[in-house]
Design an enzyme around this catalytic site. Structure first.
Site, PDB file in Angstrom:
ATOM      1  CG  HIS A   1      -0.890  76.803  -1.543  1.00  0.00           C
ATOM      2  ND1 HIS A   1      -0.513  75.706  -2.285  1.00  0.00           N
ATOM      3  CD2 HIS A   1      -0.751  77.878  -2.362  1.00  0.00           C
ATOM      4  CE1 HIS A   1      -0.166  76.091  -3.502  1.00  0.00           C
ATOM      5  NE2 HIS A   1      -0.283  77.409  -3.581  1.00  0.00           N
TER       6      HIS A   1
ATOM      7  CG  HIS B   1       4.002  76.858  -1.725  1.00  0.00           C
ATOM      8  ND1 HIS B   1       2.804  77.495  -1.520  1.00  0.00           N
ATOM      9  CD2 HIS B   1       4.546  77.405  -2.839  1.00  0.00           C
ATOM     10  CE1 HIS B   1       2.633  78.400  -2.473  1.00  0.00           C
ATOM     11  NE2 HIS B   1       3.668  78.359  -3.286  1.00  0.00           N
TER      12      HIS B   1
ATOM     13  CB  CYS C   1       0.474  93.876 -18.801  1.00  0.00           C
ATOM     14  SG  CYS C   1      -0.840  94.236 -17.604  1.00  0.00           S
TER      15      CYS C   1
ATOM     16  CB  CYS D   1       1.681  92.499 -15.191  1.00  0.00           C
ATOM     17  SG  CYS D   1       0.188  91.569 -15.342  1.00  0.00           S
TER      18      CYS D   1
ATOM     19  CB  CYS E   1      -2.694  91.605 -19.595  1.00  0.00           C
ATOM     20  SG  CYS E   1      -2.286  90.870 -18.009  1.00  0.00           S
TER      21      CYS E   1
ATOM     22  CG  HIS F   1      -4.268  93.046 -15.090  1.00  0.00           C
ATOM     23  ND1 HIS F   1      -2.954  92.634 -15.075  1.00  0.00           N
ATOM     24  CD2 HIS F   1      -4.569  93.361 -13.817  1.00  0.00           C
ATOM     25  CE1 HIS F   1      -2.480  92.713 -13.841  1.00  0.00           C
ATOM     26  NE2 HIS F   1      -3.443  93.149 -13.060  1.00  0.00           N
TER      27      HIS F   1
ATOM     28  CE  LYS G   1       1.514  75.462  -9.805  1.00  0.00           C
ATOM     29  NZ  LYS G   1       2.275  76.637 -10.142  1.00  0.00           N
TER      30      LYS G   1
ATOM     31  CE  LYS H   1      -3.764  84.288  -1.248  1.00  0.00           C
ATOM     32  NZ  LYS H   1      -3.554  85.712  -1.606  1.00  0.00           N
TER      33      LYS H   1
HETATM   34  N1  MSP Z   1      10.553  82.027  -6.452  1.00  0.00           N
HETATM   35  C1  MSP Z   1      10.403  81.083  -7.510  1.00  0.00           C
HETATM   36  C2  MSP Z   1      11.421  79.971  -7.395  1.00  0.00           C
HETATM   37  C3  MSP Z   1      12.846  80.417  -7.380  1.00  0.00           C
HETATM   38  S1  MSP Z   1      13.927  79.092  -7.112  1.00  0.00           S
HETATM   39  C4  MSP Z   1      15.438  79.695  -7.444  1.00  0.00           C
HETATM   40  C5  MSP Z   1       9.007  80.474  -7.463  1.00  0.00           C
HETATM   41  N2  MSP Z   1       8.354  80.554  -6.302  1.00  0.00           N
HETATM   42  S2  MSP Z   1       6.886  79.983  -6.008  1.00  0.00           S
HETATM   43  O1  MSP Z   1       6.524  80.482  -4.703  1.00  0.00           O
HETATM   44  O2  MSP Z   1       6.012  80.280  -7.072  1.00  0.00           O
HETATM   45  O3  MSP Z   1       7.048  78.436  -5.859  1.00  0.00           O
HETATM   46  C6  MSP Z   1       6.969  77.578  -6.956  1.00  0.00           C
HETATM   47  C7  MSP Z   1       7.146  76.152  -6.483  1.00  0.00           C
HETATM   48  O4  MSP Z   1       6.193  75.842  -5.442  1.00  0.00           O
HETATM   49  C8  MSP Z   1       6.870  75.094  -7.544  1.00  0.00           C
HETATM   50  O5  MSP Z   1       7.977  74.870  -8.390  1.00  0.00           O
HETATM   51  C9  MSP Z   1       6.568  73.886  -6.666  1.00  0.00           C
HETATM   52  O6  MSP Z   1       7.752  73.378  -6.134  1.00  0.00           O
HETATM   53  C10 MSP Z   1       5.764  74.508  -5.538  1.00  0.00           C
HETATM   54  N3  MSP Z   1       4.329  74.512  -5.833  1.00  0.00           N
HETATM   55  C11 MSP Z   1       3.484  75.563  -5.783  1.00  0.00           C
HETATM   56  N4  MSP Z   1       2.217  75.139  -6.075  1.00  0.00           N
HETATM   57  C12 MSP Z   1       2.237  73.814  -6.315  1.00  0.00           C
HETATM   58  C13 MSP Z   1       1.274  72.857  -6.696  1.00  0.00           C
HETATM   59  N5  MSP Z   1      -0.001  73.162  -6.839  1.00  0.00           N
HETATM   60  N6  MSP Z   1       1.688  71.589  -6.918  1.00  0.00           N
HETATM   61  C14 MSP Z   1       3.000  71.233  -6.790  1.00  0.00           C
HETATM   62  N7  MSP Z   1       3.931  72.111  -6.449  1.00  0.00           N
HETATM   63  C15 MSP Z   1       3.582  73.399  -6.155  1.00  0.00           C
HETATM   64  O7  MSP Z   1       8.585  79.932  -8.461  1.00  0.00           O
END
Ligand code: MSP
Length: 501
Positions: A18, A21, A126, A129, A147, A150, A300, A303
């Protein structure tokens, strides 16, 4: 040639990406494009983190094998990045064979050094989870731990796991975090230091019994165990550049690696990652660039909260990948969370892209075609505006070198603003031969277009083509270096959108 290696976190592909990311990925792409423009040999890495329980479960729910599911999702992610003109050099998947092999070898290496041991893990679990929760992570309901997802009571459980001796690295971490400027902005290093000082370091479980999670890389010497996702995931940054396979490539890129992350994964990318690297006799990264969250309705964007803004919605609303990239970078903030507010973002889009840069390009283009048939020969630029443009350029370079993209974007628009002002003051439309004025205005457009390129690559290239110049290293694109402009088109770049009441 100077090397610049930049990485994003590898994302969990349990759902499509989204705008949160995209915030990280577009930021990394903007820096990568800036560095390429400055003449660096850039390697930009992104990818997906495909192992672990979360993925195993989503795949099961959809009646697919994790492999089928992650194969599909890898394409979904790549398409999203393409739709935003993200130009990565390599897309890593943790199921790639070379990565799995590297993880397995690195695990054995650390084990042989005596830094991994097997012991009992006990804690509150949990079942839904399939995860342990530590104090601070769970919620208490009527005095009993529950949890947080949940709302069910947690159960006391025990299992044998493999631990990584994180506690051995305390002095090393304190030294690195105190004395080297790796974590940027610095305040995040202080945050980690104070957590280490307050809570100390506990050894970290890095493998789980295969009965609990089977979707992962097996422990090479004990097939009853699967390597935990974070150990697997972090190693992507080194497996992708040839660690244990291509020493030369590895040393070349590692020497200037920049990790871009959100603040949620700061602990893993400092404490855990620096310790694993040390255990592998590898230097810590050059920089860990941390940003705050993109929030929506105050929390933040995520999802599970259900407050996400989709990438499609952004592309629909603002009409081009360039506009989406620009507005995201304009609200980008490393220290503070940025609230995604359509009213604010609409007004940035309208006033900066449509009214300032877009309008300047259109007005100057139309005038040039009308007054000089599009051909404008070199003239001297007034020294006053020349100085102002040079100041903006220097400030822009300073901002971008410090990863301050929001400031960089604003400075690029300031250049266009100077062009509009000059146009309004000199009124070339009233002159019979306004070549001098038009040449000056086109120089402001050229500079603004080059400075905007990392943010709006497609539109910058389009304007360069329409006006007859090239997008090049801003430090080499000196003023008065174009002998003749040839304006063949006066495009409308960004259509204004009506503001919400
Ligand atoms: N898979 C792990 C990361 C492993 S790296 C060796 C992970 N993945 S994640 O899909 O949850 O992605 C997290 C990252 O996505 C955050 O650190 C950030 O860079 C980005 N973000 C996800 N949502 C975000 C916001 N709402 N705001 C800013 N960054 C966001 O953690």
């Amino acid at each position: 040639m100077n090397v610049f290696y930049i990485t994003t976190p590898i994302y969990y592909p349990n759902a499509p990406p989204h705008v949160g990311h995209a915030y990280t990925t577009v930021f990394a792409d903007t820096l990568a494009r800036y560095k390429r423009l400055m003449g660096y040999n850039v390697l930009f890495l992104t990818g997906n983190d495909e192992h672990g329980l979360k993925i195993q479960k989503v795949a099961e729910k959809q009646g697919k094998t994790p492999k089928e599911f992650t194969d599909e999702m890898a394409e979904v992610f790549k398409n999203y990045w393409r739709s935003l003109d993200v130009n990565y050099d390599h897309f890593i998947r943790t199921t790639d064979e070379y990565h799995e092999k590297t993880v397995s070898e690195a695990f054995s290496y650390i084990y042989k050094k005596g830094l991994i041991y097997k012991a009992k893990y006990a804690g509150l679990y949990c079942v839904d989870c399939e995860k342990y929760y530590s104090p601070g992570e769970y919620v208490e309901i009527e005095g009993k731990p529950h949890c947080p997802l949940h709302n069910k009571p947690l159960e006391y459980m025990e299992e044998e796991t493999y631990y990584f001796k994180l506690s051995d690295f305390k002095d090393y971490l304190l030294d690195v975090l105190n004395n080297r400027e790796i974590v940027y902005p610095r305040s995040y290093a202080e945050e980690v230091l104070s957590k280490i000082n307050k809570e100390g370091l506990r050894d970290l479980s890095i493998a789980r019994p295969v009965e609990r999670v089977w979707w992962g890389i097996p422990v090479p010497f004990d097939k009853n165990y699967v390597i935990y996702v974070w150990f697997d995931a972090l190693l992507n940054y080194i497996s992708a550049i040839g660690y244990l396979n291509d020493n030369e490539k590895f040393s070349k890129y590692w020497s200037n690696v920049h990790h871009v992350i959100g603040k949620d994964i700061l602990w893993f990318h400092t404490v855990v990652w620096f310790s694993i690297l040390k255990a592998l006799d590898i230097d810590p990264p050059r920089k860990v660039i941390v940003h705050a969250f993109l929030t929506s309705k105050g929390t933040k964007m995520s999802k599970s909260v259900g407050n996400v803004i989709s990438i499609e919605e952004m592309l629909d609303r603002y009409g081009s990948p360039d506009a989406v990239r620009y507005v995201l970078m304009r609200i980008f903030n490393m220290d503070k969370d940025s609230e995604f507010d359509f009213e604010l973002v609409d007004s940035i889009y309208n006033s900066e892209l449509a009214d300032t840069y877009g309008n300047l390009v259109r007005r100057a283009g139309v005038l040039a075609q009308k007054k000089t048939d599009g051909k404008i020969y070199r003239r001297n630029i007034d020294s006053k505006i020349k100085d102002e443009l040079e100041n903006k350029l220097n400030a822009y370079i300073d901002a971008m070198e410090n990863f301050e993209v929001a400031r960089g974007a604003s400075l690029a628009i300031d250049v266009a603003r100077l062009g509009n002002q000059y146009l309004n003051e000199t009124k070339p439309w009233e002159k019979k031969d306004p070549s001098k004025e038009l040449y000056t205005v086109l120089e402001t457009i050229r500079l603004a277009t080059i400075l905007l390129y990392p943010f709006t690559p497609r539109i910058s290239n389009l304007v360069a083509k329409a006006f007859g110049f090239t997008v090049e290293n801003p430090l080499k694109a000196t003023l008065e270096s174009i002998e003749r402009y040839n304006v063949t088109n006066a495009p409308i770049l960004y259509k204004k959108i009506s503001l919400k009441k």
